[in-house]
Design an enzyme around this catalytic site. Structure first.
Site, PDB file in Angstrom:
ATOM      1  N   ARG A  94       0.839  -1.191   0.000  1.00 24.27           N
ATOM      2  CA  ARG A  94       0.000   0.000   0.000  1.00 24.27           C
ATOM      3  C   ARG A  94       0.879   1.247   0.000  1.00 24.27           C
ATOM      4  NH1 ARG A  94      -4.877   1.750  -1.593  1.00 24.27           N
ATOM      5  NH2 ARG A  94      -6.192   2.642   0.032  1.00 24.27           N
ATOM      6  N   THR A 367      -9.518  -0.256 -10.303  1.00 27.66           N
ATOM      7  CA  THR A 367      -8.444  -1.033  -9.698  1.00 27.66           C
ATOM      8  C   THR A 367      -8.312  -2.258 -10.583  1.00 27.66           C
ATOM      9  OG1 THR A 367      -8.954  -0.146  -7.510  1.00 27.66           O
ATOM     10  CG2 THR A 367      -7.907  -2.289  -7.532  1.00 27.66           C
ATOM     11  N   THR A 385      -3.806  -1.054  -7.527  1.00 26.91           N
ATOM     12  CA  THR A 385      -4.599   0.109  -7.910  1.00 26.91           C
ATOM     13  C   THR A 385      -3.761   1.380  -7.991  1.00 26.91           C
ATOM     14  OG1 THR A 385      -6.610   1.362  -7.325  1.00 26.91           O
ATOM     15  CG2 THR A 385      -5.189   0.679  -5.510  1.00 26.91           C
ATOM     16  N   ASP A 409      -7.919   8.321  -0.262  1.00 27.52           N
ATOM     17  CA  ASP A 409      -8.433   7.215   0.544  1.00 27.52           C
ATOM     18  C   ASP A 409      -8.311   7.482   2.038  1.00 27.52           C
ATOM     19  OD1 ASP A 409      -9.436   5.665  -1.429  1.00 27.52           O
ATOM     20  OD2 ASP A 409      -7.975   4.048  -1.273  1.00 27.52           O
ATOM     21  N   SER A 438      -7.953   0.653   2.849  1.00 31.71           N
ATOM     22  CA  SER A 438      -8.317   0.191   1.521  1.00 31.71           C
ATOM     23  C   SER A 438      -9.497  -0.760   1.607  1.00 31.71           C
ATOM     24  CB  SER A 438      -7.120  -0.547   0.886  1.00 31.71           C
ATOM     25  OG  SER A 438      -7.502  -1.213  -0.298  1.00 31.71           O
ATOM     26  N   SER A 439     -10.219  -0.885   0.502  1.00 30.51           N
ATOM     27  CA  SER A 439     -11.283  -1.879   0.404  1.00 30.51           C
ATOM     28  C   SER A 439     -10.830  -3.130  -0.341  1.00 30.51           C
ATOM     29  CB  SER A 439     -12.502  -1.277  -0.311  1.00 30.51           C
ATOM     30  OG  SER A 439     -13.078  -0.239   0.447  1.00 30.51           O
TER      31      SER A 439
END
Length: 557
Positions: A94, A367, A385, A409, A438-439
């Site tokens: 990330r 993404t 993403t 985000d 994040s999802s």
């Protein structure tokens, strides 16, 4: 070293359902959002690589052919399972907030969130993690040198490819923002105009960037001349990156969340993904119902109510585990789920405003995801993403890739939802070095007789899509079928069921509204799911690539 998050394992630890040494599929399955990326993975497997080498190849190829969705200017999560020792790990790549991050940078003169600053331009970009992930996965889990795994992507970038209709559509949507940046405009708007079908995109700068990474590893991106070029370009474009931000970036190995659902182990993403915890909450709640015996309306009602409660907790509690202490064990506990289940009325919707304990609302669609099972049974589920289509719509000249706009985000301002309408509190506030929530929800479902590898893009709707895919798989749908199923979604706020066209019949919509739900159906399609599964008994592999895409491909060979 693995960063160990608190977790609850609902299956007995001895029941790993791992395939023994004699059980292997003998073939491989790869499903990705672009045929060239899927073929890149098989090219590397043919050279003796494993699923993890293939993951590097597919990831890098997607960076070339799907710049609207992901790339080395972004980040992602690599969920891996190594069959030789049963090791399961999530490589967290990330993005991180630059050291000079200040939430006030994203406000206008009236103190309100300036959406343009949070999604367009270099200020919106976090420090990329994707290059470090490619290096780390290759060195620690792969069998081949990085130069071999990156070779297909480098070749595609140099020789060029014709962007598909989906990519051209997103170019049209982001044209104005892209046109504002000289580097992005030069790369994606030939002659200052939107390209048309048949245009061949050659990207020698990206090929050179990938070659430096292949040759020098992390130093080929995060240090020396490449890093100086990035820092100078980002600052010129209004960002705040420093050489130290790049040099100190590192991926994190995190222990996945594990739970049991209907006799299977569900292995999924831990924080800083919110996906695994939310998925665990929803599955734990739904485990208390016999969904197969319910009519479509009541089944949908219960699924929506589980979604509502999981997304409420997402907004309240979740953030970067290196900065925020989270009640992960409690949130993923079956006892907690039982309490949530008890609050669900079997015939009436619970207004989101009535759920207890959440503060006043204080607070990526494009993404890419791919799924891999190799001939030995190694698994890789990777979601990556740049956040919104074409990220920050910014390209540092000479690099060939778009910067992410992942800063959006974070919860940048109290009371201001992000681009996906998600809200959050201080746990997801932007601070130097912090990773935004994040999802992304790469997931394995592993049983004695079969295994599923699943994930999808879709911003805030990723988690509910993975849930619906898993439920459909348990109902008997193949990956090729469930990736195309019509979808619905609820995320606590706004208090609305979003649904694709024809997801519900008129009578089903009327019945749901009679229960008190607000239904917004007929929405445009969303997501781009790619999944593969393996029947251990027959060694049959199957794959499915979402028909909502254009160039996706699932192959078994």
């Amino acid at each position: 070293m693995i960063v160990r998050s608190p977790l609850v394992i609902l299956a007995l630890s001895c029941l790993t359902f791992a395939a023994d040494a004699a059980e292997r599929p003998g073939k491989a399955a790869i499903a990705s959002a672009h045929v060239l990326a899927t073929e890149a993975g098989f090219e590397v497997l043919a050279q003796g690589g494993n699923a993890f080498d293939a993951a590097v190849a597919v990831s890098a190829a997607l960076s070339v052919v799907e710049p609207q969705s992901s790339g080395i200017g972004g980040g992602g999560f690599f969920l891996l399972r190594r069959v030789s020792d049963g090791k399961e790990v999530m490589v967290d790549a990330r993005e991180t907030a630059p050291a000079q991050t200040d939430p006030k940078q994203f406000l206008d003169t009236k103190g309100e969130l300036d959406r343009d600053k949070s999604v367009n331009g270099a200020l919106a970009a976090g420090i990329p993690g994707q290059p470090a992930a490619l290096v780390f996965v290759a060195e620690n889990y792969g069998k081949l040198p990085l130069k071999k795994s990156l070779a297909p992507a480098i070749r595609i970038a140099r020789e060029g490819f014709a962007p598909d209709a989906r990519s051209l559509m997103f170019l049209g949507l982001r044209k104005d923002a892209i046109a504002r940046d000289p580097g992005a405009s030069a790369l994606f708007l030939p002659g200052g105009q939107l390209p048309t079908a048949g245009w061949v995109l050659k990207n020698p700068d990206l090929a050179s960037t990938l070659e430096r990474i292949a040759r020098d590893g992390n130093k080929g991106f995060y240090e020396g001349e490449p890093a100086q070029r990035l820092v100078d370009g980002v600052k010129k474009a209004g960002g705040t990156w420093t050489l130290e931000d790049l040099k100190t970036y590192t991926v994190k190995e995190r222990e996945p969340l594990v739970l049991q659902y209907r006799g299977h182990r569900v292995v999924t993403a831990p924080p800083p993904s919110s996906g695994g915890i939310a998925l665990a909450e929803m599955l734990n709640i739904l485990q208390g119902y016999d969904l197969a015996k319910l009519d479509r309306v009541h089944r949908t009602h219960l699924i929506v109510e589980s979604m509502r409660r999981a997304y409420r907790d997402r907004a309240e509690y979740l953030g970067d585990p290196d900065f925020v202490k989270m009640p992960v064990a409690e949130l993923t506990s079956p006892l907690y789920a039982a309490g949530l289940r008890a609050s669900i009325h079997p015939e009436k919707a619970t207004p989101s405003a009535n759920l207890p304990g959440f503060m006043a609302p204080v607070q990526g669609t494009d993404t890419s995801h791919f799924s891999i099972i190799d001939a030995d049974g190694n698994l890789a589920a990777v979601t990556q993403t740049v956040n919104l289509p074409f990220g920050a719509a910014t390209v540092v000249p000479g690099t060939g890739f778009v910067l992410n706009n992942q800063m959006d985000d974070f919860a940048l301002k109290a009371g201001a939802p992000n681009a996906y309408g998600l809200v959050g509190g201080d746990a997801n506030a932007p601070k130097p070095g912090r990773r935004p929530l994040s999802s992304m929800t790469p997931t394995f479902v592993i049983g004695k007789d079969r295994t599923l590898v699943i994930g999808t893009p879709g911003g805030s709707r990723i988690i509910t899509m993975v849930l619906e895919g898993i439920l459909a798989w348990f109902d008997g749908d193949s990956p090729a079928t469930f990736v195309g199923n019509k979808r619905f979604h609820h995320q606590y706020l706004p208090d609305v069921i979003s649904a694709e066209a024809e997801a519900f019949s008129k009578d089903e919509r009327k019945a749901l509204e009679g229960m008190g739900h607000v239904v917004s159906d007929g929405e445009r399609p969303w997501g781009y799911m790619n999944a593969v599964d393996w029947n251990h008994g027959t060694n049959e592999l199957r794959g499915g690539s979402d028909p909502r895409g254009v160039s996706g491909k699932a192959l078994v060979k």
